[in-house]
Design an enzyme around this catalytic site. Structure first.
Site, short mmCIF file in Angstrom:
data_model
loop_
_atom_site.label_atom_id
_atom_site.label_comp_id
_atom_site.label_asym_id
_atom_site.label_seq_id
_atom_site.Cartn_x
_atom_site.Cartn_y
_atom_site.Cartn_z
CB SER A 76 27.79 62.37 141.79
OG SER A 76 28.33 62.30 143.05
CG ASP A 81 28.32 64.13 145.44
OD1 ASP A 81 29.47 63.83 145.80
OD2 ASP A 81 27.30 63.56 145.87
CG ASP A 111 30.60 66.48 151.70
OD1 ASP A 111 30.17 65.79 152.66
OD2 ASP A 111 30.07 66.45 150.56
CB SER A 162 21.23 63.15 141.77
OG SER A 162 22.12 63.10 142.85
CG HIS A 191 30.11 60.06 155.12
ND1 HIS A 191 28.77 60.24 155.38
CD2 HIS A 191 30.18 59.06 154.19
CE1 HIS A 191 28.06 59.37 154.67
NE2 HIS A 191 28.89 58.65 153.93
C1 GLA Z 1 27.31 61.65 149.03
C2 GLA Z 1 27.01 63.11 149.30
C3 GLA Z 1 28.29 63.93 149.45
C4 GLA Z 1 29.25 63.28 150.46
C5 GLA Z 1 29.40 61.78 150.16
C6 GLA Z 1 30.20 61.07 151.21
O1 GLA Z 1 27.92 61.51 147.78
O2 GLA Z 1 26.24 63.66 148.25
O3 GLA Z 1 27.98 65.25 149.83
O4 GLA Z 1 28.83 63.50 151.76
O5 GLA Z 1 28.15 61.13 150.04
O6 GLA Z 1 31.52 61.50 151.18
#
Ligand code: GLA
Length: 387
Positions: free
Chosen positions: A132, A178, A39, A134, A37
């Site tokens: 990730s 991601d 980014d 997606s 959290h």
């Molecule tokens: C998800 C979001 C990312 C990032 C993380 C937490 O994966 O897609 O952009 O914010 O949560 O670090």
């Protein structure tokens, strides 16, 4: 897995379309080593690409349509096919095909001539596990379409386009981590990424050489509330930055002064997480540069405590998995990804991941939770053409 999957999509494509594909491409899921959290707060992250990928076979069509088959959907019946044309490219589209259509949309919005195409894809990235899947689907589609259309787009720009698909077409307000991981990561490396300047540094992740491995354990906890909680955390961070008079929480230099000036204890905790997490990513990058990989462990532990107590994005299964992994000998452990379920990572001695995971499985059984699953995370290549 990639070779077998490339064979499968090639064969399925040929059977369905009557001729072989023009190529096969793949893009990986990711594990985030540290920096959660951060980014969307213009901060720092350090993911690495997994060996688990979305693999896609594709070829151009002569019309402006896209016909895409996912072999993962309705797998018992050979997959599910969706077709769309330019007129169907409406943000807010639902279903797995939105991630494919959204890439066509984002490329088109950016002024690229996207060729119509047939695509057949398969994925071994676990879905809903915070790894990730997606972003892997977006980046695999984008890599294939960019090659088919001879589009000249560098890897960072590809990541930004894939994020645009996620934010504006699918409607999830995520940061860039991601998609950056999926396009920019390299074999054997973690990606130290500055989400404000977009500077990248490949840092060698010498797990083997240090006699270590990285356990990735999926708690199999459903991601209930994840979208609304994610958006809520993001709003809270943006509001805090506004109150503090800085462009983003990345710019908070004196954390004590910042906390003292915020009225709300919950907001103070959110800010403390982001500011200390950024510092931990910088420390982790230093540790890896200096080949002191075991010194990652306390940073992982502190990151988990911060997500649990300050950002409040962990859940009981995740906390139990981390605590049990530690009791079973893990040097350090933390939840990875957006939170509210999903996976933990644990730095463990080489050859001990299965034993540590078995201990977590036993603790889950004793607590009445369903069985977790696990694998060893191998720092792998980013999105690429396979053949
Ligand atoms: C998800 C979001 C990312 C990032 C993380 C937490 O994966 O897609 O952009 O914010 O949560 O670090």
């Amino acid at each position: 897995m990639t070779d077998a999957d490339a064979d499968t999509v090639t064969q399925e494509f040929t059977d369905r379309c009557g001729s072989p594909p023009a190529g096969v491409w793949s893009a990986p899921g990711r594990v985030n080593l540290i920096g959660e959290h951060t980014d969307y707060n213009d901060g720092f992250v350090m993911p690495f690409a997994l060996a688990q990928v979305v693999t896609v076979a594709a070829a151009r069509r002569s019309d402006d349509r896209w016909r895409v088959t996912s072999l993962n959907q309705d797998a018992a019946n050979g997959g599910e096919t969706q077709e769309f044309g330019r007129d169907d490219l409406e943000p807010g589209m639902s279903g797995w095909q939105a991630y494919v259509a959204g890439i066509v949309w984002a490329l088109t919005e950016a002024g690229h001539q996207v060729p119509g195409a047939d695509l057949v894809l398969t994925s071994d990235v676990p879905v809903g596990a915070g790894l990730s899947s997606s972003a892997a689907l977006e980046c695999a589609t984008l890599t294939a379409l960019a090659d088919l259309g001879d589009l000249d787009i560098d890897p960072l720009e590809r990541a930004k386009l894939a994020r645009r698909c996620e934010n504006e077409f699918v409607g999830a307000p995520t940061g860039l981590m991601d998609q950056a991981a999926s396009t920019l990561c390299q074999v054997g490396q973690a990606l130290f990424f500055d989400c404000r300047t977009f500077e990248t540094e490949q840092v060698h992740l010498a797990l083997d050489e240090a006699g270590l491995e990285l356990l990735v354990l999926d708690t199999q906890t459903p991601h209930a509330l994840v979208d609304s909680e994610y958006a809520d955390r993001r709003r809270s961070c943006e509001e805090a930055a506004r109150l503090l008079g800085v462009p983003a929480l990345r710019d908070v230099t004196d954390v004590d002064a910042a906390l003292a000036s915020l009225p709300d204890p919950e907001m103070q905790r959110r800010v403390r997480h982001v500011v200390t997490e950024n510092a931990r990513v910088l420390a982790a990058a230093a540790v890896l540069r200096e080949d002191r990989i075991t010194d990652l462990a306390p940073l992982l532990d502190a990151s988990h405590a911060s997500m649990r107590d300050d950002f409040e994005i962990t859940v009981p299964t995740v906390d139990l998995a981390v605590a049990t992994a530690k009791e079973a000998g893990a040097l350090g452990a933390r939840m990875t990804g957006g939170g509210f379920g999903g996976c933990i990572i644990a730095l463990v001695g080489a050859g001990t991941a299965d034993a540590v995971a078995a201990r977590v499985g036993a603790a889950f059984e004793a607590a009445g939770y369903g069985p977790p699953s696990h694998f060893v995370g191998l720092p792998s290549a980013g999105a690429r053409r396979l053949r």
